[in-house]
Scaffold this motif. Sequence first.
Motif, PDB file in Angstrom:
ATOM      1  N   LEU A  76       0.838  -1.191   0.000  1.00 43.55           N
ATOM      2  CA  LEU A  76       0.000   0.000   0.000  1.00 43.55           C
ATOM      3  C   LEU A  76       0.874   1.242   0.000  1.00 43.55           C
ATOM      4  CD1 LEU A  76      -2.845  -0.879   2.544  1.00 43.55           C
ATOM      5  CD2 LEU A  76      -2.770  -1.250   0.086  1.00 43.55           C
ATOM      6  N   SER A  77       0.547   2.198  -0.861  1.00 44.14           N
ATOM      7  CA  SER A  77       1.277   3.455  -0.916  1.00 44.14           C
ATOM      8  C   SER A  77       0.790   4.392   0.190  1.00 44.14           C
ATOM      9  CB  SER A  77       1.081   4.120  -2.284  1.00 44.14           C
ATOM     10  OG  SER A  77      -0.268   4.517  -2.447  1.00 44.14           O
ATOM     11  N   ASP A  78       1.463   5.521   0.343  1.00 42.92           N
ATOM     12  CA  ASP A  78       1.046   6.506   1.345  1.00 42.92           C
ATOM     13  C   ASP A  78      -0.332   7.062   1.031  1.00 42.92           C
ATOM     14  OD1 ASP A  78       3.407   6.558   3.041  1.00 42.92           O
ATOM     15  OD2 ASP A  78       4.439   7.418   1.323  1.00 42.92           O
ATOM     16  N   VAL A  79      -0.633   7.228  -0.248  1.00 49.49           N
ATOM     17  CA  VAL A  79      -1.960   7.710  -0.642  1.00 49.49           C
ATOM     18  C   VAL A  79      -3.026   6.669  -0.294  1.00 49.49           C
ATOM     19  CG1 VAL A  79      -3.416   8.408  -2.595  1.00 49.49           C
ATOM     20  CG2 VAL A  79      -1.039   9.169  -2.483  1.00 49.49           C
ATOM     21  N   ASP A  80      -2.713   5.387  -0.503  1.00 48.52           N
ATOM     22  CA  ASP A  80      -3.649   4.321  -0.138  1.00 48.52           C
ATOM     23  C   ASP A  80      -3.930   4.330   1.359  1.00 48.52           C
ATOM     24  OD1 ASP A  80      -3.658   3.504  -2.786  1.00 48.52           O
ATOM     25  OD2 ASP A  80      -2.015   2.100  -2.477  1.00 48.52           O
TER      26      ASP A  80
END
Length: 625
Positions: free
Chosen positions: A412-416
């Motif tokens: 998971l990315s930071d935006v996710d």
Amino acid sequence: MDDFNDYNNFEEVRKTTKSQFQEAEAAVEYCETHYYKNPSVFNPTTVQENPFWVDFANHIVKTGSPTGFVSANFIFATNGDTQSCAVLGLLDLPYDSPRQNLQSLGGKGISITATENLIVYKKEIKEAEAELDTNLLVIHRFFEANNRNSEKKLREFLVNQVYGCETIITNVSTKSQDFQILWQIPEGSLPLQNINYQKSENKKLNAYSTTTFQYYFYFPHPGNFVQFPSNITIGEKVVAVANECKFEVVEERKDVSNETFRDILLSGNNQAVIDFLATANLYIGEKGFNFSDILWMLKDKEFFIQVTDTLRHRRIYDDLTWKYAFFHKDPKTIRESVMKNNSLLSQAGTFFESSLIKCAPETSSFRHLDYFPMINARAHKLGDNTNPGILNRQFRETYNKFLKVMSEKQKLSDVDLLNFTYYLLLQDRINEAIDVFAKINGKYFEDHETLRMQYDYMNAYLDFFTGSETGFKVAKSISQKYSGYPILAWKVLFTEILDQLEEFEEGVDYDQDIDQEDETKKKANLKKSINLEPTLHCELEGKSIKVEYNNIPKLLVKYYVIDPEVLFSRAPFLNQSTEDFAYVKPMETQEIVLDKKLKSDSFEISEKLQKNNLVVEVTGEGKQA
């Protein structure tokens, strides 16, 4: 006049009247539209190619600046709200129509001296030569069967090439005409599509109307031939005759020209085709161009590479042309073709990635959605604290889709994680939201700027749950940074955080006038009205009465001594309120002054009455308990 003054007085009163209770609005689903009322990120039809954008591009190239741009072709750029707004913003025209200096040129025209940028449209009437025709007209138009819409006049005809003849008949009279037309194919040719060498047909044509019909043929041998012109007869009189046509039929074309794209193809020069693709206006079909005309040539890999490189350089894409990449096994062009196939991408998933396919949320049906206001039940909850149910159907569907999409990602990315935190907060899953938010690398949003404000707001909001030991310094510093933000919706959110912090630190003075005239302060006015409203609640604790209050400076306490047996026999269903004692003098009264800075207090019941059966009435500022 008095009525008018009374009206003004009422208006002044309305501006300072406290807001009444307002029910929470229904939850509304919001999404980023990118363009006006258009949730799709990639939509090439939103702003289409037209002469206006060509003029704007030329202006940028010549001047290096978008200022001072005007174009009369703006009338071609009005196919939607997005494009219309862009045109209004780019045209350097005044929004108010200024007075221009006009001067007549003695009936021969007009002179305009512009005081501001302007666009002038004009219409001219010119003298034309007169053409005298009969009531019925008939003409022939010959064309190549595979290039029917070409405007080129044929001078040479090739052996074994299919040609067509379109016969056009026009009635220019004021009444309908019944007539007979006789036509035949050119001499030396053979008919196609099961037609006759010649034919006579009866037709009827209404006033001021036209009819057409076609027939097809080919020449099996070279030579010079003529065609019997079609003629129209009414009764036994010929009333219209087409012009006689002559045909020069050859094995190979002698008259080589580049008037049409088909002429360029027939020249057999592949480089001429590439040069045409590199310079011509392919969108409007310049010189009769159509991608289907070159598909048969794309089996040559070298020519295919040249065509795709040329079109790629011009940002032009044709699906059938690109599909020949599978024939030649060209990975680069295959990748481009696949990435244009939305149906295939939707089946591959949201984050599937390979050497040929790279999917992302922008290419899938998933998009982030916001919900406001989202209020969850505090009593009679569905589910438990670890697995609460989601009653809002739209949000439940969005959240389930979000979880499905996230399950497809390796990491998971930071935006996710930021999206995940938001969706957890909507479900009042505070502890889980705090844990997920702690995994976010805040430096990512500082470096990229994207969603930085959203990250800061989430950080400030969660500080109310985690920052009690530090006095909520994180929430305060972040909210102060955005207190003057120009977008009102976000400014209000950060202002509300500051209001909460102000109450926590030193309380708020609500003894000020309420300004209901400013609509931008609507939420603040409502909150102020709520805090100005007196509230009173009392509970008996042993021999004392605990009072919780707001905006009440003093209380009046009345004690009524009662005999339960006598009272029950007289009024067995006595109300819980003290209305039944309205006409009874209390045994004792007591006035208590309250501290304005406090919200609760307690006082003991009079010592001499503590052992009696009592009804105690507490009142203040119109409130009763």
